[in-house]
Design a protein around this motif. Sequence first.
Motif, PDB file in Angstrom:
ATOM      1  N   GLY A 188       0.684  -1.476   0.122  1.00 30.77           N
ATOM      2  CA  GLY A 188      -0.691  -0.356   0.020  1.00 30.77           C
ATOM      3  C   GLY A 188       0.581   1.300  -0.166  1.00 30.77           C
ATOM      4  O   GLY A 188      -0.100   1.973   0.378  1.00 30.77           O
ATOM      5  N   ARG A 247      -4.312   1.540   1.229  1.00 25.40           N
ATOM      6  CA  ARG A 247      -4.364   0.581   1.923  1.00 25.40           C
ATOM      7  C   ARG A 247      -3.546   0.055   2.061  1.00 25.40           C
ATOM      8  O   ARG A 247      -3.026  -1.189   2.056  1.00 25.40           O
ATOM      9  N   THR A 277      -0.553  -1.883   4.351  1.00 23.48           N
ATOM     10  CA  THR A 277      -0.504  -2.793   5.405  1.00 23.48           C
ATOM     11  C   THR A 277       0.673  -2.680   5.876  1.00 23.48           C
ATOM     12  O   THR A 277       1.583  -3.623   4.882  1.00 23.48           O
TER      13      THR A 277
END
Length: 559
Positions: A165, A175, A177
């Motif tokens: 991400g 997004r 992570t």
Amino acid sequence: MTLEEAQSTPRESMDYDVVIVGAGPAGLAAAIRLKQLDENISVVVVEKGSEVGAHILSGAVIDPIGLDKLLPDWREDEARPLHTQVSEDVFYFLGPAGGARLPNFAMPKLMNNHGNFVGSLGLVARYLATRAEALGVEIYPGFAAAELLYNEDGSVAGIATGDMGIAKDGSVSDRFTRGMELRGRYTLLGEGARGSLSKIAIKRFALDEGREPQKYGIGLKEIWQVKPEKFRKGLVQHSFGWPLDMSTGGGSFLYHFDDNLVSVGFVVHLNYTNPTLSPFDEFQRFKTHPMIRDVFEGAKRLSYGSRAITEGGWQSVPKLTFPGGALIGCSAGFVNVPRIKGSHNAILSGMLAAEHLVPALAAGRSHDVVDGIEDSWRASEIGRDLKPVRNVKPLWSKLGTLGGVAFGAVDMWLNQLFGWSPFGTMKHGKPDFATLQPIGDVTPIVYPKPDGKISFDKLSSVFLSATNHEEDQPAHLKLTDPNVPVLQNLPLYGEPARLYCPAGVYEVVYADPDKKTEPRFVINAQNCVHCKTCDIKDPAQNITWTVPEGAGGPNYSNM
């Protein structure tokens, strides 16, 4: 949140006895053998491909010695991955218009392929993964091992998977992570040729000190479904010579297996000297040879891929062990070059590592050097396979194709019959990145345009590899100095990256193509098939291949 802030947050961590990087033959064999010897050992395998086998590419004619030793029942298993045994073994020297078959009786016994199997190494890996999971091994595909973790004393403590991400501009996307830490008492690196973490470990622990430089080739492969009348199940055909000149090492293979499938491939040794050489285009040209083309007339091309191959052999294998772990498989360089085989040694090396780790774990040891792995491999089946062929590659490099093949055959015969070589153990000389001649000193190679029937372009070929990367991420191909490609490599060598890359990743783009003004070096990272050739062959050693987000790259189905 800035990237620095995001990456300062703690990563989730999991502890195991053994952490294995790479779900290839070596890593999975190590995992299986660990569990066979002690079912209570906790083992995890992390794999950067979207699934096990997605990044596996090999010829593949497979010597079953490793499988037989690891899983003695595999031949009776209904789910076995290999079904076609070699029925015919032929070898040709090709010229531009024809070729001559080398008599089988003149070939050293170790070159005999009878008793071997033709098939897909990707399917072998998937089979091994199923057997490993049945024993309790945890396998995590789609997670790229991006970082080695260290203890305070400098020993390897495990690996961390890459953060996901991070946007192309380096910012944190929605997004994002954080990666995960997988910590182990021991860590095995089975990433294949020129693995990114293996490269770091070799440098950090000076594992290549006193060894010859590792040598490499680039292997390109396609699978075709041919007409039934062209199919000869179990045929294994190798050649050398055309289209390469006599000073450039390499050769081809055609393997007929399963239901009318033919694996066709081409290997170019990466110590070639002409910067205008394109391994991809040599492969496409090879298929147009009068003795080859007919096999593919009216056939359907199903898949394409490419991968670097370790070729240094016996004298280039680095020290296998370091504090907290070891190198296994092609990360160590266990390919037998004249046999064009390495999967059997990969399996054997994984088993050997496991067999030395189990007593170390039982004794309560961790994060130390397990010397037995390094001390025993040369006397094992692996060493007995590699030592007799140790001079084939350097002889080929020094004497060219005709002289190298002839003297290499004599040397293999002497090793086979008497366990002795008049050459001793030869040196390889320069690393592959240092062999290119300036573009002004060579005759440029001009390749014919592909016909779209037998020969093809790079982009249509990459499409068949099902390669895909998350587009909004930083390029995983890193330039140490972004000015080198245009200011140094372009005037000296014509920027060879645009040619040695088999996937169209690298381009030189001009503001005015006719006048060739204002050149720019462009990296199309989305196309990368993870072959690692750029990391090996770049003459300035300015390109570093790193892992992209997990699950990125090719998605080979049966390569």
